[in-house]
Design a protein around this motif. Structure first.
Motif, short mmCIF file in Angstrom:
data_model
loop_
_atom_site.label_atom_id
_atom_site.label_comp_id
_atom_site.label_asym_id
_atom_site.label_seq_id
_atom_site.Cartn_x
_atom_site.Cartn_y
_atom_site.Cartn_z
N LEU A 91 0.83 -1.20 0.00
CA LEU A 91 0.00 0.00 0.00
C LEU A 91 0.87 1.25 0.00
O LEU A 91 0.57 2.22 -0.71
N ARG A 92 1.92 1.26 0.77
CA ARG A 92 2.81 2.42 0.78
C ARG A 92 3.47 2.62 -0.58
O ARG A 92 3.58 3.74 -1.08
N ASP A 93 3.92 1.53 -1.21
CA ASP A 93 4.52 1.64 -2.54
C ASP A 93 3.53 2.21 -3.55
O ASP A 93 3.90 3.03 -4.41
N LEU A 94 2.27 1.79 -3.46
CA LEU A 94 1.25 2.31 -4.35
C LEU A 94 1.01 3.80 -4.11
O LEU A 94 0.86 4.58 -5.07
N ASP A 95 0.98 4.21 -2.86
CA ASP A 95 0.80 5.63 -2.54
C ASP A 95 1.93 6.47 -3.15
O ASP A 95 1.68 7.53 -3.74
N VAL A 96 3.16 6.00 -3.00
CA VAL A 96 4.31 6.73 -3.54
C VAL A 96 4.24 6.80 -5.06
O VAL A 96 4.49 7.85 -5.67
N PHE A 97 3.88 5.69 -5.69
CA PHE A 97 3.81 5.64 -7.15
C PHE A 97 2.73 6.59 -7.66
O PHE A 97 2.94 7.35 -8.61
N LEU A 98 1.56 6.57 -7.05
CA LEU A 98 0.47 7.45 -7.47
C LEU A 98 0.86 8.92 -7.29
O LEU A 98 0.54 9.77 -8.14
N GLU A 99 1.56 9.23 -6.22
CA GLU A 99 2.01 10.61 -6.01
C GLU A 99 3.01 11.01 -7.09
O GLU A 99 2.98 12.14 -7.59
N THR A 100 3.90 10.09 -7.46
CA THR A 100 4.87 10.36 -8.51
C THR A 100 4.18 10.62 -9.84
O THR A 100 4.56 11.52 -10.59
N GLN A 152 20.99 7.54 1.48
CA GLN A 152 19.62 7.05 1.62
C GLN A 152 18.74 7.51 0.47
O GLN A 152 17.88 6.76 -0.01
N THR A 153 18.94 8.74 0.02
CA THR A 153 18.15 9.26 -1.10
C THR A 153 18.38 8.44 -2.36
O THR A 153 17.43 8.06 -3.07
N LEU A 154 19.64 8.15 -2.67
CA LEU A 154 19.96 7.35 -3.86
C LEU A 154 19.34 5.95 -3.78
O LEU A 154 18.70 5.49 -4.73
N LEU A 155 19.54 5.30 -2.65
CA LEU A 155 19.04 3.94 -2.49
C LEU A 155 17.51 3.93 -2.44
O LEU A 155 16.88 3.00 -2.94
N GLY A 156 16.92 4.95 -1.84
CA GLY A 156 15.46 5.03 -1.79
C GLY A 156 14.86 5.23 -3.17
O GLY A 156 13.83 4.61 -3.50
N GLU A 157 15.48 6.09 -3.98
CA GLU A 157 14.96 6.30 -5.33
C GLU A 157 15.09 5.02 -6.16
O GLU A 157 14.20 4.68 -6.94
N PHE A 158 16.19 4.32 -5.99
CA PHE A 158 16.37 3.05 -6.71
C PHE A 158 15.28 2.05 -6.33
O PHE A 158 14.69 1.39 -7.19
N GLN A 159 15.00 1.97 -5.03
CA GLN A 159 13.95 1.06 -4.56
C GLN A 159 12.59 1.46 -5.14
O GLN A 159 11.81 0.60 -5.57
N ASP A 160 12.30 2.76 -5.18
CA ASP A 160 11.02 3.22 -5.72
C ASP A 160 10.88 2.83 -7.20
O ASP A 160 9.80 2.41 -7.64
N LEU A 161 11.97 2.96 -7.96
CA LEU A 161 11.92 2.60 -9.38
C LEU A 161 11.65 1.10 -9.56
O LEU A 161 10.92 0.70 -10.46
N CYS A 162 12.26 0.30 -8.71
CA CYS A 162 12.03 -1.15 -8.78
C CYS A 162 10.57 -1.50 -8.50
O CYS A 162 9.98 -2.33 -9.20
#
Length: 462
Positions: A259-268, A395-405
């Motif tokens: 659910l959190r991943d979906l929230d982030v994706f929709l916001e993006t 953390q920003t780099l690794l977080g963005e990579f995780q979001d893209l995955c």
């Protein structure tokens, strides 16, 4: 079946200078309450039927504040202002509503306490005991006409408050973090864990309401931070019962991941839409929202079960357990520093092992390691202030990579759900191109992570 919604007016100013109670206007907080409630009220369907408003200034302005947020709904033009609603007596409210014609099946009343709450409790025995300003009670009534209303006849009651729809409003009333700057190590750890427990419990209504994704984000952060601190305690000494509590916290946090991943994706998608047609973007957006609704319903159901209450009670008991507190008293800055140093060495070894063809999971594990290191260093923030500041870019780099995955995973799942023919077939092709562009950005981030310096070069001690 009748649907009755009872909305208490938003927060009003105090009477001053001889002002009569009925003339009190909304305060700025009241205006913010209605700005937060407007969208949720519309989504719930509470504004679709007849609108009846008390004649006081604060109830009229409550409606006008909603009308300003929802201009297409023409709320002010549809409203009626019966003088009988300016009452604090629930029996007077009952007399008025049972005299209504049977034609309308859905009504919202904007009025006052204690009349609204008293009427709700007459209709439904298990109705809430409180209704704050700007709060809503929704009742389902198994009758064909309003004249048929009887005591405790309601089949369902729900409550929604402004602080459950807006994290910004919630934050003003949230548990305050303790001042732990000068606290000893054991008191600092206990203070952090106790505060995080309180935050999790306070955030729960906003999570289950599901209108502001920030509730879920903060709920997840507090669960994971508590688990990370608990694991640090376990790494230093044995604590009876801690392992079991941490296992359950891990499972509760994991239940929020999709659910959190979906929230982030929709916001993006809203902030940085991809280079695809509007039709494809709409199809993907709608599919993601549907997936989000399903997962939110599952999470809310799980949080309403006895097992969840049992997990929270066990966590609370641990915080007051004498063995746990004895273990915390054995903590020293030196021991924390030793565990931190070991984790930094493990991180640096994993960073050095990265290659261009390393799988995505390698970077995911590195991201988790950085979070665990940060949480541990935060137990002594003064000692590791510069080190913590240096972790931010990593953390920003690794977080963005995780979001893209995760975005790629959701797009692939969406592609599987789309048809090969017609408009859906075109959307599939565009999505495949979208995946390629995300892969290119991932490769850039992968190289940027590999170029990072080892943490041993940035870690410092007094």
């Amino acid at each position: 079946m009748k649907e009755l919604y009872l909305l208490r007016h938003a927060k009003a100013k105090r009477a001053s200078g001889g002002m009569q109670d009925c003339h009190r206007p909304l305060s700025r907080r009241g205006q913010r309450q209605m700005a937060a409630m407007a969208g949720p009220l519309q989504r719930l369907g509470a504004l679709e039927g007849e609108i009846h408003v008390s004649t006081t200034t604060r109830t009229r302005q409550t409606l006008l504040a909603l009308d300003e947020q929802l201009p297409a709904s023409s709320l002010a033009g549809r409203a009626r202002y019966p003088h009988e609603l300016h009452t604090f007596d629930w029996k007077s409210l009952r007399t008025w509503i049972t005299a209504l014609p049977p034609g309308c099946d859905r009504i919202i009343l904007i009025g006052h306490n204690p009349a609204l709450l008293g009427f709700a409790r007459w209709l439904f025995k298990q109705a809430p005991t409180e209704l704050p300003t700007g709060g809503l009670l929704g009742l389902s009534l198994p009758v064909d006409s309003w004249q048929e209303l009887r005591k405790h006849q309601g089949e369902r009651v729900s409550r929604l408050t402004p602080t459950e729809t807006s994290h910004a409003l919630f934050r003003k009333q949230a548990p305050r973090p303790p001042d732990l700057d000068l606290a000893s190590m054991d008191k600092r750890v206990l203070g952090l864990l106790t505060h995080q427990y309180r935050m999790v419990r306070a955030l729960e209504p906003g999570v289950t309401a599901g209108f502001d994704p920030e509730f879920l984000h903060q709920y997840r952060v507090n669960l994971r931070r508590s688990r990370a601190i608990g694991e640090s305690v376990r790494a230093i000494g044995r604590v009876p019962g801690l392992k079991r509590v941490l296992k359950r916290l891990k499972q509760r946090a994991r239940a929020t991941s999709d659910l959190r991943d979906l929230d982030v994706f929709l916001e993006t998608l809203d902030q940085q839409p991809p280079s695809v047609s509007k039709q494809t973007l709409t199809a993907v957006h709608d599919w993601l929202e549907h997936q989000g609704r399903e997962r939110h319903a599952a999470l809310s159901h799980a949080m309403a079960q006895p097992a969840y209450a049992h997990d929270m009670a066990r966590w609370q008991r641990l915080l007051s357990d004498k063995h746990f507190r004895q273990a915390l008293r054995a903590l020293t800055p030196g021991e924390v520093g030793a565990v931190l140093a070991e984790r930094i060495l493990q991180h640096d070894a994993a960073l050095a092992a990265l290659a261009d063809d390393s799988p995505d999971t390698s970077l995911h594990e590195l991201r988790k390691a950085v979070k665990r290191i940060r949480y541990l260093a935060e137990l002594a923030p003064r000692r590791y202030r510069a080190f913590l500041a240096g972790l931010k870019r990593r953390q920003t780099l690794l977080g963005e990579f995780q979001d893209l995955c995760t975005q790629q995973a959701w797009i692939r799942a969406c592609v599987e759900a789309l048809s090969d023919a017609g408009p859906s077939g075109s959307a599939r092709k565009e999505c495949l191109g979208w995946l390629d562009s995300l892969e290119a950005r991932k490769a850039e981030l992968h190289r940027a992570v590999m170029a990072l310096d080892p943490l041993t070069e940035t870690a410092s001690s007094p």
